[in-house]
Design an enzyme around this catalytic site. Structure first.
Site, PDB file in Angstrom:
ATOM      1  N   ALA A  43       0.904  -1.072  -0.024  1.00 53.21           N
ATOM      2  CA  ALA A  43      -0.040   0.110   0.006  1.00 53.21           C
ATOM      3  C   ALA A  43       0.838   1.452   0.065  1.00 53.21           C
ATOM      4  O   ALA A  43       0.929   2.091  -0.797  1.00 53.21           O
ATOM      5  CB  ALA A  43      -1.054  -0.167   1.219  1.00 53.21           C
ATOM      6  N   CYS A 192      -2.805  -4.289  10.244  1.00 56.62           N
ATOM      7  CA  CYS A 192      -3.715  -3.784   9.229  1.00 56.62           C
ATOM      8  C   CYS A 192      -4.764  -4.909   9.239  1.00 56.62           C
ATOM      9  O   CYS A 192      -5.717  -4.758   8.892  1.00 56.62           O
ATOM     10  CB  CYS A 192      -3.148  -3.446   8.065  1.00 56.62           C
ATOM     11  N   CYS A 248      21.533   6.325  22.634  1.00 57.90           N
ATOM     12  CA  CYS A 248      20.776   5.461  21.782  1.00 57.90           C
ATOM     13  C   CYS A 248      21.780   4.483  21.295  1.00 57.90           C
ATOM     14  O   CYS A 248      23.028   4.659  21.017  1.00 57.90           O
ATOM     15  CB  CYS A 248      20.321   6.442  20.455  1.00 57.90           C
TER      16      CYS A 248
END
Length: 346
Positions: A43, A192, A248
């Site tokens: 998509a 989804c 990080c």
């Protein structure tokens, strides 16, 4: 204009793009000389590919492990019913459409699963990477590889009616792990296939990602760095400033745990079973009741003792409380990983 004049002076397909002061002649030339990678051609990635093909990016490398299914068509704009009936590889169907849109653009399709073994070769020689994937594990792998090699990339995701976009510029701003240090465990977040997806939300997110790519390739950089959250259904757009995490593990400490296969799932074909076991990167304890309810929106689900048996139009799997799943009816490990990501998550 005569035919001879038309051939000698072909119309400028990019005229209305070149007259934009943000792009101009120099920007259009930069686009023509650029190579991008689109990771995932469903998509989000499909619309990215179409927009950037029409914009005149010189070379587009598209990567996807899946084939076209009828359930894709409400949101995946490059495909049609015949592609689904023929069960074409998404990259194959996409390449045919994109070449018919702009024959000047080089389309390079790769029908492979993105893994620690191939990600560095896939991003080699590219100027920008766009996320069109459907799972966090692959996104963290892309993040590792792009930070290591100094490649700009843009994260994007859609679930239900909402979406998120974040441009990541190595060493200049936050990376994906500054935003979310660790991927959510399998079964903990909706997908989804369990929560649905609004096709217009896909369009908005893809357009923002493609715009970020065009801007970066033209040599421009945004003043703000952070996460854009959109909900076109309720007409809400919010921008959250994200700071780079001084601790990080990826963009500060250069620990590429996903690239080094320390944080990735693995698959095992089960001998004589026509099945594949997908195992998460760490031992987990899944909330099986919550997962049962969520999967019930996408197919038939049955709890048998400690396990869940889930059947959908795409396939069947048995899910264990530690996050493992046995995907039935296939020995294709890439397909098994895809089904796991589709219904359970990372």
């Amino acid at each position: 204009m005569s035919e001879k004049e038309r051939v000698a002076n072909p119309p400028d397909r990019y005229l209305r793009q070149r007259i934009l002061p943000e792009i101009g002649d120099s920007g259009q030339e930069k686009l023509r000389g650029s190579t991008i990678l689109i990771a995932g051609c469903g998509a989000i990635g499909g619309l990215q590919a179409e927009l950037l093909t029409r914009a005149g990016v010189g070379k587009i490398r598209i990567v996807d492990r899946d084939f076209v299914d009828i359930s894709n068509l409400h949101r995946q704009v490059l495909f049609n019913e015949q592609d689904a009936a023929n069960r074409l590889a998404k990259v194959e169907a996409a390449a045919m459409k994109l070449r018919s849109i702009n024959s000047d653009v080089v389309i390079e399709p790769h029908a492979v699963d993105i893994t620690p073994r191939n990600i560095e070769s896939l991003i080699s020689g590219v100027d920008f990477v766009l996320d069109g994937t459907d799972n966090f594990e692959t996104r963290y792998l892309i993040n590792d590889a792009c930070i290591k090699h100094g490649k700009r990339w843009v994260y994007g995701g859609v679930i239900a009616t909402t979406g998120m976009v974040m441009l990541i510029e190595p060493r200049k701003g936050p990376c994906l792990r500054c935003l979310v240090p660790d991927p959510p465990p399998p079964g903990s977040i909706p997908t989804c296939d369990t929560s649905g997806v609004l096709n217009t939300a896909v369009g908005v997110v893809s357009s923002f990602q493609a715009t970020a790519a065009i801007r970066a390739l033209c040599g421009d950089s945004p003043d703000r760095r952070g996460l854009l959250h959109i909900d076109p259904w309720s007409l809400n757009f919010d921008f959250f400033k994200i700071e780079r995490d001084s601790n990080c593990p990826c963009c500060v400490r250069d620990r590429f745990e996903f690239l080094e296969s320390k944080r990735t799932s693995w698959t095992t074909a089960l001998c004589g079973r026509n099945s594949v076991q997908v195992s998460p990167p760490a031992d987990l304890c899944i909330d099986m009741d919550a997962l049962h309810d969520r999967l019930g929106l996408a197919g038939s689900v049955e709890k048998t003792g400690l396990l869940l048996r889930f059947i959908s139009e795409a396939g069947e799997m048995v899910i264990f409380p530690d996050g493992r799943a046995i995907v039935m009816g296939t020995t294709d490990e890439s397909r098994a990983r895809g089904l796991y990501a589709r219904y359970i998550g990372t």
